[in-house]
Write an enzyme that holds these catalytic residues in place. Structure first.
Site, PDB file in Angstrom:
ATOM      1  N   GLU A 185     -19.096  28.562 -20.450  1.00 29.97           N
ATOM      2  CA  GLU A 185     -18.338  29.482 -19.445  1.00 29.97           C
ATOM      3  C   GLU A 185     -18.337  28.878 -17.795  1.00 29.97           C
ATOM      4  O   GLU A 185     -18.514  29.452 -16.762  1.00 29.97           O
ATOM      5  CB  GLU A 185     -19.632  30.633 -19.163  1.00 29.97           C
ATOM      6  CG  GLU A 185     -19.670  31.628 -20.369  1.00 29.97           C
ATOM      7  CD  GLU A 185     -20.486  32.619 -20.123  1.00 29.97           C
ATOM      8  OE1 GLU A 185     -20.455  33.890 -21.059  1.00 29.97           O
ATOM      9  OE2 GLU A 185     -21.404  32.709 -19.357  1.00 29.97           O
ATOM     10  N   GLU A 254     -18.577  34.797 -28.121  1.00 29.81           N
ATOM     11  CA  GLU A 254     -19.544  35.838 -27.661  1.00 29.81           C
ATOM     12  C   GLU A 254     -19.182  37.157 -27.529  1.00 29.81           C
ATOM     13  O   GLU A 254     -18.240  37.694 -26.784  1.00 29.81           O
ATOM     14  CB  GLU A 254     -20.061  35.453 -25.927  1.00 29.81           C
ATOM     15  CG  GLU A 254     -21.005  34.284 -26.240  1.00 29.81           C
ATOM     16  CD  GLU A 254     -22.005  34.059 -24.926  1.00 29.81           C
ATOM     17  OE1 GLU A 254     -21.920  35.149 -23.904  1.00 29.81           O
ATOM     18  OE2 GLU A 254     -22.257  32.885 -24.684  1.00 29.81           O
TER      19      GLU A 254
END
Length: 865
Positions: A185, A254
């Site tokens: 991320e 995710e």
């Protein structure tokens, strides 16, 4: 030996057999713009997250097996740097941290592994997975174009990669590892670092690929990822995501099937219908790889929870709950979805992108048709409120709100995301097996408790004095949550008279505090303040002469997300003053402060089985007046059977708990707000505050104690309690599926195994439409159906635990269900007039059941209805 433990034992044997050889035949993994290519074949892949340190190794195989049964192809996990290298150059790959053994067990079950090395992981894990010693490397700046950081990061990544290679765990070696991840991320914070951030990102990708691992690398949430790695999506919905190159597949690393929880907050959950909708939409719009974050969440044992202030449970509303039990209907509903997607796989991989067809204002179809033997379609209704009937290929389909219908042959519906046919399981703590009710009033874990009071302030010669306020982590190095700050001030008679004459009280002022501070004056507790960098203004009682000012700073999980983690720290910022004196404020910031890391009980290991014997414990009487910071100890027997075990600590305040020396984690009985837990509709975009439970209750009351950490008797429970609480009302319970409900109508879709795959019918998929809908029910391992509490085939009112018969009811409903299910762990019932008779012609009938599960031994002794 119980079935579950037999399964684990056999799995360990299987793993040992494959260590010396191949888990799979060697195969290559690559990708194109449509999908990952495994052994020369495009694949549509379902992945499920299981973090190996959040569960004991004795449970790994059972979780992997349940994941496979649920239709998962791949197990995803992060790699947690701080547990593997707690001291620079000293490694730990034992027990819960044995990543090699975990990967081998996944492979032994025929599943693949998606290894997310990071090494920054976030994961609501302490310090985002970074070891705290990393902060002390001279000149280091995290996650930017900084040589000290890059050197340390590369060293650890290379070590993990080499371990996988040396253990023959990569796909081309016959191992299960097919995908790796570098960074995590980073695109969300890259701009914080300016040009150096982009340079670091490119370096990280190049460094990873340069290790020549032979499997693809991904970077999640990295829109500007280089061509050599795949950029991927994280979020609640990723159907609209597009990779930054036509040469890369659409990957969802995710899919948040729940959310994490903070102390004092409500507990989020995500409806099964919405989660299934998100997954179906992803594959409908060209997705190829989807990973549930999490498929099993587990527990933040010890001090591994991040935050600050994240709870010990990492249940995450995952399909498998924190204790290893199936969360129904979520697990079963997704299993059906996975089977439906698998039926479509030949069509999905046969074309690069689907054909789009608008069916209504908020209704659409995506068709995967190779103009040959393969055709699959997804029909979506994005309207949040209304069912809509659409026409597709000259046939009508009713689409519930916010749903997707899956048509593996472009004609017949195999699955709709809003129509749940899976059972609903009601989980209970405690048991009434053999007449024992572990949650009965006054039936607590022990009547005999012992205590030791913790010393307040400094206590050994390892303390030191410094003129000024030092940052918390720079002193503790995260070896403890606790850091004592003590200084001494002199109060004159004039000040005392000034306060008395003006009816004033002096105040302690601290500019900024994180996460929690306890205030002691002359060893007496005066108050506490919690928050993330909050200002403190608190009254204090001072006496004439010298006064000891003692502040106990406490971290409750280190920051795990954001830029500049190395600068975040803990403790105090700014000035510390005593205000209200006759001659003005007394700034004590630069006074001589004496520092002490941790608690005496931690240093002396009061919690250890052996350590607890080397301290003089005093019997705690029922009428004892509790004091702050006390250690409590008792002995207890483990509940019988093999069901998961938990401690109910809702009667306590705040602290930590150990069983047989194993650190269960932090506990805290902060209550969630009383309001906000209104009914939640599955339709409409999900967010973490949309669907919540536990209003007005402690955020967490029950704490998992793994069976592997227990012995039949004489187990040692030790608690560090920070508040004025006694432990007499602590109870222990087992967690199991007590009640199972289900509803399946006669017009529900045929079971997914009624579809015949292409390889069996001349290259075409086909539905055996003569098969009636089937209700499938399942108790936990070691449990069987012991009683039918409700059964009706007809028209039924109410829901689970509140069913009532309608005007239409088949009189043999109970007998059919009893014959099919009682005494069994699993049962299947055909939902049709042929089985139940037709009690009311021309009326749609539904089979509604509620059954009770009991431990197999108890169930065999009595099956009353």
């Amino acid at each position: 030996m119980g079935f579950k433990w037999l399964l684990i034992f056999l799995g360990i044997l299987v793993t040992s057999w494959v260590v010396a050889g191949e888990i799979f035949k060697p195969f290559n993994v690559s990708y194109d713009g449509r999908a990952f290519i495994i052994d020369g074949h495009r694949r549509m892949l379902i992945s499920g997250g299981i973090h190996y340190p959040r569960v004991v190794p004795e449970m790994w195989l059972d979780l992997i097996s349940k994941s496979k049964e649920g239709g998962v192809d791949i197990i995803e996990t992060y790699v947690f740097w701080n547990v593997h290298e707690p001291v620079r150059g000293q490694y730990n790959f034992e027990g819960r941290y044995d990543i090699v053994e975990f990967v081998k067990q996944v492979g032994s079950m025929g599943l693949y592994v998606f290894l997310r090395i990071g090494p920054y992981v976030c994961a609501e894990w302490n310090f985002g997975g970074f070891p705290v010693w990393l902060r002390d490397i001279p000149g280091i700046e995290f996650r930017t174009d900084n040589k000290p950081f890059k050197d340390e990061m590369q060293r650890f990544v290379k070590k993990i990669v080499n371990m996988m290679r040396e253990e023959l765990l990569l796909s081309w070696q016959g191992g299960p590892v097919i995908i790796l991840q570098i960074e995590n991320e980073y695109g969300n914070v890259e701009s914080s670092f300016g040009p150096e951030g982009k340079e670091y990102m490119r370096w990280a990708a190049s460094m990873a690929v340069g290790l020549d691992v032979g499997v693809p690398w991904v970077m999640c949430e990295q829109a500007d990822a280089p061509e050599i790695v795949i950029n991927t999506c994280n979020g609640y919905y990723c159907d609209g995501f597009k990779p930054n190159s036509n040469n890369k597949p659409k990957v969802w690393t995710e899919n948040w099937d729940g959310w994490f929880t903070s102390w004092g907050d409500r507990v989020p959950y995500r409806p099964s219908e919405d989660l299934a909708f998100a997954v179906a939409r992803f594959f409908q719009r060209g997705g190829s790889f989807q990973n549930y974050y999490m498929y099993f969440g587990g527990t933040n044992f010890g001090r591994t929870a991040g935050g600050p202030n994240y709870v010990t449970s990492y249940d995450y509303d995952a399909p498998i709950d924190e204790y290893g039990l199936l969360r129904q209907p979520k697990w079963g509903h997704l299993k059906d979805l996975h089977a439906a997607i698998r039926l479509c796989e030949h069509a999905l991989i046969s074309v690069h992108s689907p054909k789009y067809k608008k069916l209504g204002p908020k209704q659409e179809a995506h068709v995967f048709d190779d103009n040959g033997s393969n055709c699959a379609a997804f029909l979506a209704n994005i309207d949040e409120h209304s069912t809509f009937t659409v026409t597709f290929l000259n046939k009508s389909y009713a689409l519930p709100p916010w749903s997707v219908s899956v048509l593996p042959d472009c004609r017949n519906v195999a699955f709709n995301t809003a129509k749940i046919g899976a059972q609903n399981s009601v989980i209970a703590f405690g048991s009434d097996i053999d007449g024992l009710n572990l949650n009965a009033p006054n039936n607590y874990i022990s009547k005999s408790w012992y205590f030791v009071e913790e010393h307040i302030g400094t206590w050994i010669n390892t303390n030191f004095t410094f003129n000024g306020i030092l940052e918390h982590l720079n002193v503790t190095k995260d070896q403890s949550d606790y850091l004592w700050y003590t200084t001494r001030v002199y109060v004159s008679d004039d000040d005392i008279h000034f306060w008395e004459h003006n009816q004033l009280s002096p105040m302690l002022s601290i500019d900024s505090v994180r996460d929690l501070v306890y205030i002691f004056i002359n060893h007496d507790f005066k108050g506490s303040v919690r928050g993330k960098w909050v200002r403190v203004v608190h009254p204090v009682d001072l006496v004439q002469g010298y006064n000891d000012i003692t502040l106990l700073s406490q971290t409750v999980g280190l920051q795990n997300y954001g830029a500049f983690l190395e600068k975040d720290g803990g403790g105090f910022k700014g000035q510390i003053k005593l205000t209200g004196f006759k001659n003005g404020d007394l700034n004590i910031t630069n006074f001589p402060w004496t520092y002490q890391v941790g608690l005496l009980g931690e240093q002396s290991k009061f919690y250890a089985v052996d350590g607890s014997k080397h301290v003089e414990w005093t019997e705690l009487l029922p009428d004892s007046v509790p004091s702050r910071f006390s250690w409590y100890k008792t002995y207890f027997d483990a509940p019988g059977g093999s069901d998961p075990v938990a401690l109910d600590l809702s009667s306590m305040g705040k602290g930590q708990a150990w069983v047989n020396g194993h650190h269960i984690g932090r506990y805290w009985t902060l209550k969630a707000p009383k309001h906000g837990c209104q009914a939640c509709k599955y339709s409409g975009a999900y967010h973490s505050d949309k669907c919540v439970t536990n209003c007005g209750e402690p955020t967490q009351s029950w704490y998992h104690v793994p069976r592997a950490w227990l012995q039949p008797s004489e187990n040692v429970l030790v608690l560090l309690e920070e508040e004025e609480k006694t432990p007499f009302k602590i109870s222990i319970g087992i967690r199991f599926t007590e009640t199972i409900c289900a509803q399946v109508s006669e017009n529900h879709y045929p079971p997914l195994d009624a579809w015949m795959l292409p390889k069996t019918i001349n290259g075409r998929i086909k539905l055996n439409s003569t098969v009636a809908p089937v209700m499938r029910l399942q108790c936990d391992s070691g449990h069987t159906f012991s009683s039918v509490m409700f059964a009706s085939y007809g028209t039924v009112h109410g829901g689970c635990k509140s069913f009532s018969r309608g005007s239409c009811h088949s009189p043999n409903s109970v007998s059919v269900v009893s014959q099919a299910c009682l005494g069994r762990q699993n049962c299947s019932i055909s939902v049709s007039n042929a089985v139940f008779g037709d009690p009311c012609r021309g009326i749609l009938k539904t089979l509604s059941v509620q059954l009770r599960c009991s431990a197999a031994a108890a169930a065999s002794r009595g099956m009353s209805i």
